[in-house]
Motif scaffolding. Structure first.
Motif, PDB file in Angstrom:
ATOM      1  N   HIS A  26       0.837  -1.211   0.000  1.00  0.00           N
ATOM      2  CA  HIS A  26       0.000   0.000   0.000  1.00  0.00           C
ATOM      3  C   HIS A  26       0.867   1.254   0.000  1.00  0.00           C
ATOM      4  CE1 HIS A  26      -3.192   2.798   0.873  1.00  0.00           C
ATOM      5  NE2 HIS A  26      -2.527   3.207   1.939  1.00  0.00           N
ATOM      6  N   GLU A  27       1.982   1.191   0.743  1.00  0.00           N
ATOM      7  CA  GLU A  27       2.896   2.346   0.775  1.00  0.00           C
ATOM      8  C   GLU A  27       3.466   2.626  -0.612  1.00  0.00           C
ATOM      9  OE1 GLU A  27       4.790   1.975   5.196  1.00  0.00           O
ATOM     10  OE2 GLU A  27       6.167   2.280   3.518  1.00  0.00           O
ATOM     11  N   ARG A  28       3.804   1.547  -1.322  1.00  0.00           N
ATOM     12  CA  ARG A  28       4.452   1.711  -2.628  1.00  0.00           C
ATOM     13  C   ARG A  28       3.451   1.974  -3.740  1.00  0.00           C
ATOM     14  NH1 ARG A  28       8.516  -3.259  -3.194  1.00  0.00           N
ATOM     15  NH2 ARG A  28       8.742  -2.378  -5.280  1.00  0.00           N
ATOM     16  N   PHE A  29       2.289   1.353  -3.641  1.00  0.00           N
ATOM     17  CA  PHE A  29       1.277   1.500  -4.695  1.00  0.00           C
ATOM     18  C   PHE A  29      -0.072   1.841  -4.063  1.00  0.00           C
ATOM     19  CE2 PHE A  29       4.364  -1.820  -5.747  1.00  0.00           C
ATOM     20  CZ  PHE A  29       4.949  -1.282  -6.871  1.00  0.00           C
ATOM     21  N   PRO A  30      -0.210   3.054  -3.538  1.00  0.00           N
ATOM     22  CA  PRO A  30      -1.442   3.366  -2.793  1.00  0.00           C
ATOM     23  C   PRO A  30      -2.704   3.316  -3.656  1.00  0.00           C
ATOM     24  CG  PRO A  30      -0.070   5.312  -3.074  1.00  0.00           C
ATOM     25  CD  PRO A  30       0.746   4.155  -3.552  1.00  0.00           C
ATOM     26  N   GLY A  31      -2.554   3.568  -4.949  1.00  0.00           N
ATOM     27  CA  GLY A  31      -3.732   3.551  -5.813  1.00  0.00           C
ATOM     28  C   GLY A  31      -4.200   2.152  -6.160  1.00  0.00           C
ATOM     29  N   GLN A  32      -3.305   1.193  -6.068  1.00  0.00           N
ATOM     30  CA  GLN A  32      -3.652  -0.165  -6.507  1.00  0.00           C
ATOM     31  C   GLN A  32      -3.902  -1.127  -5.352  1.00  0.00           C
ATOM     32  OE1 GLN A  32      -0.099   0.376  -9.168  1.00  0.00           O
ATOM     33  NE2 GLN A  32      -1.062  -1.313 -10.230  1.00  0.00           N
ATOM     34  N   VAL A  33      -3.232  -0.870  -4.237  1.00  0.00           N
ATOM     35  CA  VAL A  33      -3.384  -1.790  -3.102  1.00  0.00           C
ATOM     36  C   VAL A  33      -4.052  -1.044  -1.960  1.00  0.00           C
ATOM     37  CG1 VAL A  33      -2.171  -3.295  -1.475  1.00  0.00           C
ATOM     38  CG2 VAL A  33      -1.291  -2.984  -3.793  1.00  0.00           C
ATOM     39  N   PRO A  34      -5.207  -1.533  -1.489  1.00  0.00           N
ATOM     40  CA  PRO A  34      -5.895  -0.828  -0.404  1.00  0.00           C
ATOM     41  C   PRO A  34      -5.132  -0.949   0.914  1.00  0.00           C
ATOM     42  CG  PRO A  34      -7.001  -2.900  -0.898  1.00  0.00           C
ATOM     43  CD  PRO A  34      -5.922  -2.736  -1.926  1.00  0.00           C
ATOM     44  N   GLU A  35      -5.386   0.001   1.803  1.00  0.00           N
ATOM     45  CA  GLU A  35      -4.748  -0.026   3.108  1.00  0.00           C
ATOM     46  C   GLU A  35      -5.266  -1.226   3.896  1.00  0.00           C
ATOM     47  OE1 GLU A  35      -5.429   3.606   5.088  1.00  0.00           O
ATOM     48  OE2 GLU A  35      -3.881   3.252   6.621  1.00  0.00           O
ATOM     49  N   PRO A  36      -4.396  -1.931   4.613  1.00  0.00           N
ATOM     50  CA  PRO A  36      -4.909  -3.064   5.395  1.00  0.00           C
ATOM     51  C   PRO A  36      -5.840  -2.584   6.497  1.00  0.00           C
ATOM     52  CG  PRO A  36      -2.562  -2.705   5.813  1.00  0.00           C
ATOM     53  CD  PRO A  36      -2.951  -1.776   4.723  1.00  0.00           C
ATOM     54  N   SER A  37      -6.899  -3.344   6.698  1.00  0.00           N
ATOM     55  CA  SER A  37      -7.879  -2.946   7.703  1.00  0.00           C
ATOM     56  C   SER A  37      -7.293  -3.136   9.095  1.00  0.00           C
ATOM     57  CB  SER A  37      -9.129  -3.806   7.555  1.00  0.00           C
ATOM     58  OG  SER A  37      -9.922  -3.672   8.698  1.00  0.00           O
ATOM     59  N   PRO A  38      -7.422  -2.122   9.946  1.00  0.00           N
ATOM     60  CA  PRO A  38      -6.886  -2.286  11.309  1.00  0.00           C
ATOM     61  C   PRO A  38      -7.645  -3.344  12.095  1.00  0.00           C
ATOM     62  CG  PRO A  38      -8.092  -0.225  11.089  1.00  0.00           C
ATOM     63  CD  PRO A  38      -8.029  -0.824   9.730  1.00  0.00           C
ATOM     64  N   ARG A  39      -8.847  -3.705  11.625  1.00  0.00           N
ATOM     65  CA  ARG A  39      -9.624  -4.716  12.361  1.00  0.00           C
ATOM     66  C   ARG A  39      -9.142  -6.134  12.088  1.00  0.00           C
ATOM     67  NH1 ARG A  39     -15.834  -2.637  11.523  1.00  0.00           N
ATOM     68  NH2 ARG A  39     -15.580  -0.658  12.586  1.00  0.00           N
ATOM     69  N   VAL A  40      -8.414  -6.296  10.988  1.00  0.00           N
ATOM     70  CA  VAL A  40      -7.975  -7.640  10.618  1.00  0.00           C
ATOM     71  C   VAL A  40      -6.512  -7.797  11.004  1.00  0.00           C
ATOM     72  CG1 VAL A  40      -7.669  -9.271   8.726  1.00  0.00           C
ATOM     73  CG2 VAL A  40      -9.585  -7.669   8.696  1.00  0.00           C
ATOM     74  N   SER A  41      -6.267  -8.685  11.938  1.00  0.00           N
ATOM     75  CA  SER A  41      -4.886  -8.932  12.350  1.00  0.00           C
ATOM     76  C   SER A  41      -4.179  -9.731  11.260  1.00  0.00           C
ATOM     77  CB  SER A  41      -4.877  -9.723  13.656  1.00  0.00           C
ATOM     78  OG  SER A  41      -3.623 -10.324  13.815  1.00  0.00           O
ATOM     79  N   SER A  42      -2.931  -9.358  11.015  1.00  0.00           N
ATOM     80  CA  SER A  42      -2.179 -10.085   9.972  1.00  0.00           C
ATOM     81  C   SER A  42      -1.951 -11.536  10.383  1.00  0.00           C
ATOM     82  CB  SER A  42      -0.856  -9.394   9.708  1.00  0.00           C
ATOM     83  OG  SER A  42      -0.106  -9.389  10.891  1.00  0.00           O
ATOM     84  N   ASN A  43      -2.055 -11.793  11.709  1.00  0.00           N
ATOM     85  CA  ASN A  43      -1.886 -13.184  12.143  1.00  0.00           C
ATOM     86  C   ASN A  43      -3.089 -14.035  11.765  1.00  0.00           C
ATOM     87  OD1 ASN A  43       0.566 -12.664  13.288  1.00  0.00           O
ATOM     88  ND2 ASN A  43      -0.326 -12.093  15.254  1.00  0.00           N
ATOM     89  N   LEU A  44      -4.253 -13.368  11.705  1.00  0.00           N
ATOM     90  CA  LEU A  44      -5.460 -14.134  11.400  1.00  0.00           C
ATOM     91  C   LEU A  44      -5.613 -14.331   9.899  1.00  0.00           C
ATOM     92  CD1 LEU A  44      -7.924 -12.451  13.912  1.00  0.00           C
ATOM     93  CD2 LEU A  44      -6.850 -14.685  14.100  1.00  0.00           C
ATOM     94  N   MET A  45      -5.296 -13.331   9.141  1.00  0.00           N
ATOM     95  CA  MET A  45      -5.433 -13.443   7.679  1.00  0.00           C
ATOM     96  C   MET A  45      -4.098 -13.117   7.025  1.00  0.00           C
ATOM     97  SD  MET A  45      -9.129 -11.997   6.618  1.00  0.00           S
ATOM     98  CE  MET A  45      -8.900 -12.445   4.923  1.00  0.00           C
ATOM     99  N   ASP A  46      -3.552 -14.082   6.358  1.00  0.00           N
ATOM    100  CA  ASP A  46      -2.237 -13.920   5.754  1.00  0.00           C
ATOM    101  C   ASP A  46      -2.400 -13.225   4.399  1.00  0.00           C
ATOM    102  OD1 ASP A  46       0.371 -14.108   5.095  1.00  0.00           O
ATOM    103  OD2 ASP A  46       0.261 -16.191   4.437  1.00  0.00           O
ATOM    104  N   ILE A  47      -2.560 -11.907   4.460  1.00  0.00           N
ATOM    105  CA  ILE A  47      -2.762 -11.155   3.222  1.00  0.00           C
ATOM    106  C   ILE A  47      -1.442 -10.526   2.817  1.00  0.00           C
ATOM    107  CG2 ILE A  47      -3.976  -9.237   2.151  1.00  0.00           C
ATOM    108  CD1 ILE A  47      -6.180  -9.667   4.193  1.00  0.00           C
TER     109      ILE A  47
END
Lengths: 214, 250
Positions: free
Chosen positions: A46-67
């Motif tokens: 998201h930092e590198r391609f803000p227009g193409q990759v949405p910001e990760p949701s703060p509600r979703v822990s990266s441990n729970l969803m490996d995005i």
């Protein structure tokens, strides 16, 4: 009807795959090899391609969803356009000269004047290596000369018959003896020593003594 | 009503059995696409068919991890051992496990090079909705499993000095289903050149070719770096040196 609904639900997955920059049923393997891809986290993407990759949701822990995201860029010089060794060395040149300059910088004093040269079978590649190393030394605050110390033709004739490890030692001693290098000057030599390798070696000549750095 | 029920019952059961057989058959029809991500597509100079490691003792250590079971590590070490033996090296290998000492500690003759290989899975994605859809369409719609792996290679000399450290990444996308397999089989047969075939074991073969070539190259680099750092102490009859040009032209 249920199948149709599930098909609609699956569309985003299929759409993602259609947008995959690296894999395609009609793209040759050679084309896929000309992409440089790396996996990064969604936040980095998201930092590198803000227009193409949405910001990760703060509600979703990266441990729970490996995005994560696969970032692919086409190579500037395609595989096979340059000789294999040139390509391997030039594609990692920035990292190589950075490592070499870091080690060399630690060997010399802050007021050492550096002379840099590269020895490589292709003079154009040698020139690129030398310029990259000079630039990196300058960027890291070292004094760098454009001049390259030269030896007399007689010295070169003698050295031609010596094994490689002796050539640099003798050249270094002659640089100092002939005053091509002064007390506060150092020579950084970058070379390859075997046609089967894809890495650069470097040594420093200071006060007539040659020392391999890597 | 009863009669129609009794006569109708075997038909769906038959269809279900046929469908199940088809699903089982189709699930074996996989197309795996291999994509080198990092370092695996880097050009290689060394020829692994030549004796590049004569008079070199190599210790291979394939280190198991969460995504790299000991059985896989043993297979990898065996294959790497063959690779380097074919290039003239004297090879020992081990799969370090908890509580077992390394051969490096008790070996009478220290190896010249110690190669550590680790592997881990970076990414896994199996699209559960597609899996459901695939089952409902009798695998006409494929299931897709997308995985990426990382292989970390570190080569040290007998004294423990790190000579080479590198990371390779590969991606495998596995499509399973009768539809995708059939289409690709036809494309392989009629359209694609042989080197671009996707069906069969090509993904595994392509990855193996890249991986073993890169490891051979890293090993050659490590061996030469070791020689340079030890002041060319070893006899080096096979080292071919480019002529020095003491000032390179611009």
């Amino acid at each position: 009807m249920e199948t149709f609904i599930i098909f609609l639900m699956a569309l985003p997955s299929l759409a993602d795959r259609a947008g995959d920059p690296s894999l395609n049923a009609f793209r040759s393997k050679a084309e896929a090899r000309n992409m440089e891809c790396t996996r990064v986290s969604q936040a980095q993407a998201h930092e590198r391609f803000p227009g193409q990759v949405p910001e990760p949701s703060p509600r979703v822990s990266s441990n729970l969803m490996d995005i994560d995201a696969l970032v692919c860029t086409p190579r500037i010089v395609r595989v096979g356009e340059r000789p294999a060794r040139d390509e391997a060395i030039l594609s990692s040149l920035s990292q190589s000269v950075s490592d070499i300059a870091q080690v060399a910088g630690a060997v010399g004093d802050p007021d050492t004047l550096w002379h840099v040269d590269a020895f490589y079978p292709d003079p154009r590649v040698a020139h690129k290596i030398a310029v990259a190393a000079r630039t990196h030394l300058v960027e890291t605050g070292h004094l760098v000369s454009d001049r390259v110390p030269l030896l007399a033709a007689g010295d070169l004739l003698v050295m031609r018959d010596l094994p490689e490890r002796k050539r640099f030692e003798l050249a270094c001693a002659r640089f100092f003896a002939e005053h091509a290098l002064g007390e506060h000057e150092a020579f950084l030599g970058i070379t390859v020593v075997d046609p089967r390798e894809t890495q650069l070696h470097a040594g420093v000549c200071q006060k007539g003594v040659w020392q391999w750095l890597r | 009503m009863n009669g129609s029920f009794t006569t109708a019952a075997p038909l769906p059961r038959g269809i279900a059995l046929c469908a199940l057989s088809l699903v089982v058959l189709a699930s074996s029809g996989c197309v795996t696409v291999y994509q080198p991500l990092v370092a695996l597509q880097r050009p290689v100079v060394v020829d692994p068919r030549l004796p590049n490691f004569e008079h070199t003792r190599v210790l291979l250590r394939c280190i198991p991890g969460d995504d790299f079971p000991a059985s896989d590590a043993e297979v990898l070490c065996r294959k790497l051992g063959t690779l380097f033996r074919n290039q003239g090296a004297t090879v020992e290998s081990e799969v370090p496990r908890n509580g077992r000492g390394s051969r490096l500690d008790d070996a009478a003759e220290k190896p010249d090079l110690v190669l550590d290989v680790r592997s881990r899975r970076l990414h896994y994605d199996d699209h559960p909705i597609l899996t459901v859809l695939s089952a409902l369409t009798l695998t006409l719609v494929p299931t897709i499993v997308d995985e990426s792996f990382e292989q970390a290679v570190a080569i040290r000399d007998a004294g423990g000095m790190l000579l080479v450290n590198d990371v390779m990444q590969a991606r495998f996308v596995r499509y399973s289903g009768v539809g995708v397999w059939s289409v690709n089989a036809v494309l392989d047969l009629l359209v694609r050149p042989d080197e671009d075939d996707l069906t069969g074991d090509t993904a595994s073969e392509d990855f193996s070719r890249d991986f073993y070539a890169q490891v051979s190259q890293l090993m050659v680099n490590a061996r030469i770096r070791s020689k340079v750092l030890h002041g060319f102490d070893e006899p080096a009859p096979d080292v071919l040196l480019p002529d020095l040009q003491l000032s390179s032209p611009p």
